[in-house]
Design a protein around this motif. Structure first.
Motif, PDB file in Angstrom:
ATOM      1  N   ILE A 274      85.451  67.796  32.205  1.00 55.21           N
ATOM      2  CA  ILE A 274      84.728  66.595  32.611  1.00 55.21           C
ATOM      3  C   ILE A 274      85.580  65.745  33.558  1.00 55.21           C
ATOM      4  O   ILE A 274      85.051  64.991  34.377  1.00 55.21           O
ATOM      5  N   ASP A 275      86.908  65.885  33.472  1.00 51.86           N
ATOM      6  CA  ASP A 275      87.832  65.145  34.331  1.00 51.86           C
ATOM      7  C   ASP A 275      88.568  66.143  35.216  1.00 51.86           C
ATOM      8  O   ASP A 275      89.529  66.792  34.785  1.00 51.86           O
ATOM      9  N   GLY A 276      88.142  66.267  36.445  1.00 53.42           N
ATOM     10  CA  GLY A 276      88.737  67.229  37.362  1.00 53.42           C
ATOM     11  C   GLY A 276      90.190  66.943  37.683  1.00 53.42           C
ATOM     12  O   GLY A 276      90.931  67.853  38.096  1.00 53.42           O
ATOM     13  N   ARG A 277      90.615  65.707  37.480  1.00 48.26           N
ATOM     14  CA  ARG A 277      92.009  65.361  37.781  1.00 48.26           C
ATOM     15  C   ARG A 277      92.978  66.133  36.912  1.00 48.26           C
ATOM     16  O   ARG A 277      94.104  66.408  37.321  1.00 48.26           O
ATOM     17  N   LYS A 282      98.072  66.134  41.492  1.00 45.14           N
ATOM     18  CA  LYS A 282      98.177  65.224  42.628  1.00 45.14           C
ATOM     19  C   LYS A 282      98.501  65.923  43.947  1.00 45.14           C
ATOM     20  O   LYS A 282      98.555  65.275  44.991  1.00 45.14           O
ATOM     21  N   GLN A 283      98.728  67.211  43.915  1.00 49.76           N
ATOM     22  CA  GLN A 283      99.036  67.924  45.146  1.00 49.76           C
ATOM     23  C   GLN A 283      97.786  68.560  45.729  1.00 49.76           C
ATOM     24  O   GLN A 283      96.732  68.626  45.082  1.00 49.76           O
ATOM     25  N   VAL A 288      96.444  73.850  38.315  1.00 45.21           N
ATOM     26  CA  VAL A 288      96.160  75.071  37.568  1.00 45.21           C
ATOM     27  C   VAL A 288      96.438  76.300  38.425  1.00 45.21           C
ATOM     28  O   VAL A 288      96.998  77.298  37.949  1.00 45.21           O
ATOM     29  N   ILE A 289      96.074  76.238  39.685  1.00 43.59           N
ATOM     30  CA  ILE A 289      96.305  77.368  40.586  1.00 43.59           C
ATOM     31  C   ILE A 289      97.808  77.544  40.843  1.00 43.59           C
ATOM     32  O   ILE A 289      98.316  78.668  40.923  1.00 43.59           O
ATOM     33  N   ARG A 290      98.538  76.429  40.952  1.00 52.23           N
ATOM     34  CA  ARG A 290      99.984  76.530  41.170  1.00 52.23           C
ATOM     35  C   ARG A 290     100.666  77.200  39.978  1.00 52.23           C
ATOM     36  O   ARG A 290     101.537  78.057  40.145  1.00 52.23           O
ATOM     37  N   ALA A 291     100.277  76.798  38.772  1.00 49.80           N
ATOM     38  CA  ALA A 291     100.866  77.420  37.583  1.00 49.80           C
ATOM     39  C   ALA A 291     100.450  78.885  37.469  1.00 49.80           C
ATOM     40  O   ALA A 291     101.256  79.743  37.094  1.00 49.80           O
TER      41      ALA A 291
END
Length: 492
Positions: A274-277, A282-283, A288-291
């Motif tokens: 529900i909270d895309g943040r 912040k990048q 999620v994709i970075r991890a």
């Protein structure tokens, strides 16, 4: 192990023996499983899930005391040796698997059992390098007695070279002592007062446990204060039967802790929140994709979406093989759903609509209002949501916090709907409260319309409906889980 069996057949009024035509059956072999001393309530459910994934049949010991999941050693019957190796490579809670030679409450009983298993170990006697270890659970054995124990097995007559670094086989004696965790005692106190002895040849060390370090949250490039610890997220992935070709969904994605192990095990993953943040960070590249890139599984994260599951965009069901999630329950981050705590008047609704129509291009994006999502309602809705989205035999795996003194089995079963059944319920105990890893399977092949989730208020609760212990969990947590009688006394 092969056994000749003679069958009796009926021939008219008489019974004859077909003694000349014996049948040869492959009998199960026994293997000693050494479990890690963590999450004992999760061991057998994980074993069952991994066995189901790989089509492995097994038999636990018949005696209740020998199948106690709290004990570190368990002798389990399997049809093939490679099945034992497969379980050791996939189960997070297995430290090692051994070819089982015997067990006993005394060394005399252990040696008698070992002599009966002679056919298993005589093949290594002539020219196999080996090492012999004596170890204990919850105890340190003096070296002098270790030597005595090793010498007591001299009748085995091994002629190969003793090699402590790279032997061809490793033979191990395990002494199991009563759990004395947290007790103060002098060195070697109680030596020899063991509960049970086990002996076997090392087959496979558990290769899944090192993944705990690989997925360590502290080493992750992106995480939050509610990120799930690595060992538990791996256990959850095993409960989903994650493997290549599986499609798995996390509806409370957060920072993606459940996604990475599932993707690492070969599954494709879709996430929403529900909270895309929480998912983005912040990048420019979503956190999620970075991890996921760090773990080499970014290509298996199909997409991330922002929406409330009670106002979801899914228009066809039976999409996913599994749903795995850790719903927010209010201790660090409360669950939310779209809506307002107090509805606007018609006048304010009109002003809000007018503002949205007149919004300029440089305005900030509209963030819809949210309101608290009571945990018991969320859990019930999640099961209904899963029944719609899961394929037949698909699994819903999620954590549910419970109050220890108030919990009843019906708390879990009361949230079920038709076509869904509980197949595992494991407790992670924190004392006055705990969280239960619940695994629910979809048993029906009936197709359902998309579920709706109308707003519900506490006063809407039917008096005849069971009130689960996890209802109002957040309030109970911050009140210190006081007994109801104590609460009533304080109010009066």
């Amino acid at each position: 192990m092969v056994v000749d069996e003679v069958r009796e057949v009926s021939s008219g009024p008489q019974t004859s023996l077909l003694a000349l035509a014996p049948l040869r059956h492959k009998m199960p072999s026994r293997y000693l499983f050494h479990f890690a001393q963590a999450h004992d309530d999760f061991r057998l459910p994980e074993l069952a899930s991994v066995a189901e994934l790989h089509g492995i049949s097994y038999s636990l010991p018949q005696e209740p005391e020998n199948r106690d999941p709290k004990r570190p050693y368990m002798a389990i019957d399997l049809e093939r040796e490679d099945h034992a190796r497969t379980l050791a490579r996939r189960c997070v809670l297995i430290k090692a698997v051994y070819e089982f030679y015997g067990q006993g409450s005394t060394y005399k009983e252990l040696h008698e059992a070992n002599r009966k298993s002679k056919l298993l170990w005589t093949r290594y006697v002539e020219d196999t390098s080996f090492r012999f270890l004596v170890t204990a659970y919850q105890h340190k054995i003096p070296q002098s007695r270790q030597r005595d124990v090793i010498e007591s097995f001299s009748y085995m007559g091994f002629l190969g070279k003793i090699e402590m670094k790279n032997p061809e086989i490793t033979l191990t004696v395990f002494e199991e002592y009563e759990d004395r965790h947290g007790m103060t005692r002098v060195k070697y106190e109680g030596d020899g007062n063991f509960r049970q002895l086990f002996f076997g040849r090392l087959l496979e060390e558990g290769s899944a446990r090192p993944l705990i370090g690989k997925f360590d949250v502290k080493k992750r490039s992106y995480y939050g204060n509610t990120s799930m610890e690595a060992e538990v997220s791996l256990l959850m992935a095993n409960q989903t039967l994650a493997s290549p070709g599986k499609f798995i969904y996390d509806p409370f994605m957060g920072t993606g802790s459940m996604a990475y192990p599932a993707a690492y095990l070969g599954a494709l993953v879709f996430g929403s929140d529900i909270d895309g943040r929480q998912m983005r960070g912040k990048q420019k590249t979503p956190g999620v994709i970075r991890a996921a890139t760090q773990y080499g599984v970014a290509s298996r994260i199909i997409d991330l979406a922002t929406f409330d599951i009670t106002h979801n965009p899914w228009r066809c069901g039976e999409l996913f093989d599994a749903i795995v999630t850790d719903p927010p329950y209010g201790v660090r981050a409360g669950a939310k759903r779209l809506g307002r705590k107090k509805e606007l008047s018609e006048e304010k609704k009109a002003l809000t609509l007018q503002h949205s129509l007149e919004a300029r291009a440089d305005d900030q994006p509209y963030i819809p209002p949210t309101k608290p999502y009571e945990l018991s309602h969320l859990a019930t809705d999640l099961v209904l949501f899963a029944r719609y989205l899961l394929k037949p035999n698909g699994r819903l795996v999620f954590f549910l916090p419970t109050v220890t003194d108030e919990y009843e089995e019906i708390d879990i079963h009361a949230m079920l709907c038709e076509g869904m059944e509980v197949i595992a319920n494991s407790l992670q105990d924190f004392g006055s409260w705990g969280r239960r890893l619940v695994t629910i399977r979809k048993t029906t092949r009936e197709q359902y319309a998309p579920p709706t989730f109308p707003p519900r208020l506490p006063q809407d609760l039917d008096e005849d409906v069971h009130v689960p212990a996890h209802k109002d969990f957040r309030e109970k947590y911050f009140q210190g889980f006081k007994p109801k009688a104590e609460e009533s006394k304080e109010l009066s």
